[in-house]
Design a protein around this motif. Structure first.
Motif, PDB file in Angstrom:
ATOM      1  N   LYS A 136      40.132  40.223  45.282  1.00 17.32           N
ATOM      2  CA  LYS A 136      41.439  40.877  45.242  1.00 17.32           C
ATOM      3  C   LYS A 136      41.619  41.618  43.918  1.00 17.32           C
ATOM      4  N   GLU A 137      41.167  40.969  42.800  1.00 20.73           N
ATOM      5  CA  GLU A 137      41.321  41.556  41.472  1.00 20.73           C
ATOM      6  C   GLU A 137      40.262  40.943  40.559  1.00 20.73           C
TER       7      GLU A 137
ATOM      8  N   LEU B 186      44.043  41.973  33.962  1.00 18.23           N
ATOM      9  CA  LEU B 186      43.625  41.948  35.367  1.00 18.23           C
ATOM     10  C   LEU B 186      43.408  43.370  35.836  1.00 18.23           C
TER      11      LEU B 186
ATOM     12  N   GLU C  73      42.278  45.745  39.447  1.00 21.06           N
ATOM     13  CA  GLU C  73      42.018  45.720  40.884  1.00 21.06           C
ATOM     14  C   GLU C  73      40.638  46.227  41.238  1.00 21.06           C
TER      15      GLU C  73
END
Length: 596
Positions: A436-437, A455, A457
């Motif tokens: 997801k990330e 974080l 993506e």
């Protein structure tokens, strides 16, 4: 009677004599109640006396004929017309020793001329059975004997064609007459000579009967709601037909008899509907008589055409925390008879080609196998008819359960600056769809502290800014799933680029004696990590000078004591910070040693 006895008595006499004999005894003419006979005579030993002519073996009906010629004739009068008569011609001879005796008899059967006959009468229907209709009439009142036969002709009322047959009696059973029919009937007497007398005519109606079953029943055009039927009238008792009864009902299983879908013309036609689509029907056609009695039914089978089936009323999808399968359930429309072909289930994750599976009718669930984890699937369900017609599509989506992805690959620093770097990497080769990330950690190894958590993506290609120049950093990256499952870390180390430091700060004297001065300063405000050494120099008023390189640069505040100075002398001190690529500005201050 006496004459008859006499004939018998003398019969044995002539056999011993040698009489003459008769030849060519025939009828040559016929008049009004008369017959003319002729014959030839061949002489014998004894002379001919006379002939006796007997009619119909009746001794009381005789006549004497005298004809000495070799060819003779006689006319018999007062006979009944149109009647056959037997004539016996008996010659008689004379012999002196025995007197008169009888010779050989000549016999001939003749007919009297026709007399006109009158019309038959009282023509009626005497009876009806399986053999036909029996007609009966009275013979003509006059000269009935002249009738050789009767010509009986019948024709349906309104028709021009008659059917005739000959009978010898005053009744006839006509097999061609159909029940429930109205016929014009004539009966004509015909004499022996072929002459026709006047006819008796009447109109008769045959008895009621049960019509036979319809014939040539076929199925015509079929739609999704109608069936066309075609058929011809019954062969048996078609005139008794009043109407047809047609019943069509669904059957559990169709038995196809190989019927003809006809184009030719038929006596009757009916469109049955509205019917249910996709349904097998049995249709019974019955002929109904005028009295209401039905025939034996004729049965045909047909199936209505398909329509588009109804879509499933609902579709549910559930991965049930499975990483490689999804359970699909759907609703069915119980009244949709076109849904007998089953279902088509298709799934697609947007990355691979769509896959589909055929599911048989009567099923309301299916498990899709061999799926990828952490993947969102669009799942569609279509209802299909036996012929392949598909319903509208109902689509639902769900995601398979997470699995820990592998480490990111090809992690590297692609560009380095004083205060930032460009970091890049590729997704994991193991379960990349689960990511997801990305969790990115920047650690200052010189200070042993986390500088920046972040974080992303996708793989980072932009600069990571806010770093310090000339600093060793550890960059760590790992993949994280939607349910916070964490992959292993991947690391890379990189030092930021070198730069020229700013000036040392607050350069001044800390302590002064008669022979020494202790100087102090603070590290440059910028790029202090890049300082590899400080260059310290001094010069006295007397002209004495010296310098020193200070390589200890890791402290925030530095100080150096310069000894061997002259008392009461003024000194100018100069200081600069130096890196591998440049040097700061020189900062200075002046201070004097103490006097003794």
């Amino acid at each position: 009677m006496k004459t008859f006895v006499f004939l018998v008595a003398v019969f044995t006499v002539y056999a011993e004599q040698n009489p003459g004999h008769i030849e060519n005894f025939i009828q040559t003419d016929s008049g009004d109640g008369s017959i003319t006979l002729e014959w030839d005579f061949v002489e014998g030993v004894d002379p001919l006396e006379k002939y006796t002519l007997m009619v119909n073996n009746d001794p009381d009906y005789t006549m004497s004929v005298r004809c000495p010629l070799s060819h003779c004739s006689v006319t018999v009068d007062y006979l009944d017309a149109c009647t056959a008569y037997k004539f016996d011609l008996i010659p008689f001879f004379t012999e002196p020793s025995i007197g008169s005796y009888q010779g050989p008899v000549a016999t001939y059967t003749g007919f009297a001329d026709d007399d006109p006959v009158t019309s038959p009468s009282n023509l009626v229907v005497a009876g009806e059975d399986d053999t036909g209709t029996t007609l009966q009439w009275d013979a003509p009142a006059e000269n009935a004997g002249c009738v050789d036969h009767y010509e009986v002709c019948t024709k349906p009322q309104g028709s021009e064609e008659s059917v005739c047959e000959s009978v010898e009696d005053t009744s006839a059973t006509i097999s061609s007459l159909q029940a429930c029919g109205t016929y014009d009937v004539t009966v004509t007497p015909v004499t022996l000579s072929g002459n026709e007398g006047p006819s008796v005519a009447d109109t008769i109606t045959t008895e009621d009967g049960v019509p036979g079953p319809p014939t040539d029943v076929v199925v015509g055009i079929i739609t999704d709601s109608t069936i066309d039927l075609k058929w011809n009238d019954p062969l048996t008792n078609p005139l008794c037909l009043w109407e047809f009864s047609i019943t069509c009902g669904p059957i559990t299983k169709l038995v196809k008899p190989g019927y003809l879908r006809a184009e030719e013309e038929y006596d009757n036609y009916a469109t049955i509907g509205p019917l249910d689509a996709c349904t097998d029907y049995q249709c019974d056609i019955t002929a109904i008589g005028k009295s209401g009695t039905p025939s034996t039914p004729v049965t045909v089978f047909a199936s209505t055409n398909e329509t588009d089936p109804l879509a499933p009323p609902y579709v549910h999808v559930d991965s049930d925390n499975s990483t490689d399968s999804i359970d699909v359930t759907w609703g069915t429309n119980s009244d949709d008879k076109c849904a007998g072909g089953g279902f088509v289930i298709c799934w697609n994750d947007g990355l691979h080609l769509e896959e589909c599976a055929d599911v048989p009718a009567g099923t309301d669930n299916f498990t899709i196998p061999d799926l990828s984890p952490c993947s969102r699937y669009d799942i569609s369900v279509n209802v299909v008819t036996p012929d392949g017609t598909s319903s509208e599509t109902v689509t639902e989506s769900t995601t398979t359960a997470d699995i820990v992805p592998g480490p990111v690959t090809n992690l590297m620093v692609t560009d380095v600056a004083e205060t930032g770097v460009r970091l890049s990497f590729d997704p994991p080769t193991e379960e990349p769809q689960c990511v997801k990330e990305y969790d990115i950690r920047v650690i200052n190894e010189d200070l042993r502290r986390l500088v920046k958590p972040m974080l992303a993506e996708g793989p980072v290609t932009d600069f990571i800014t806010g770093l310090e120049a000339c600093t060793n950093y550890l960059f760590k990256v790992r993949a994280i799933t939607a349910t916070e499952k964490e992959g292993p870390w991947t690391e890379v180390r990189q030092k930021t680029a070198d730069s020229t430091p700013s000036d040392p700060q607050q350069f001044s004297a800390k302590e002064i004696t008669t022979s020494s001065i202790t100087v102090e300063w603070y590290e440059p405000a910028t790029y202090s990590n890049c300082v590899t050494e400080y260059l310290l120099s001094w010069e006295g008023a007397s002209g004495d000078s010296d310098s020193q390189e200070i390589t200890s640069t890791s402290t925030f505040k530095s100080e150096v004591t310069i000894d061997g100075l002259n008392a009461c002398e003024s000194y100018t001190f100069s200081l600069s910070a130096k890196s591998t690529i440049g040097e700061s500005h020189v900062v200075t201050f002046t201070a004097s040693t103490l006097c003794a």
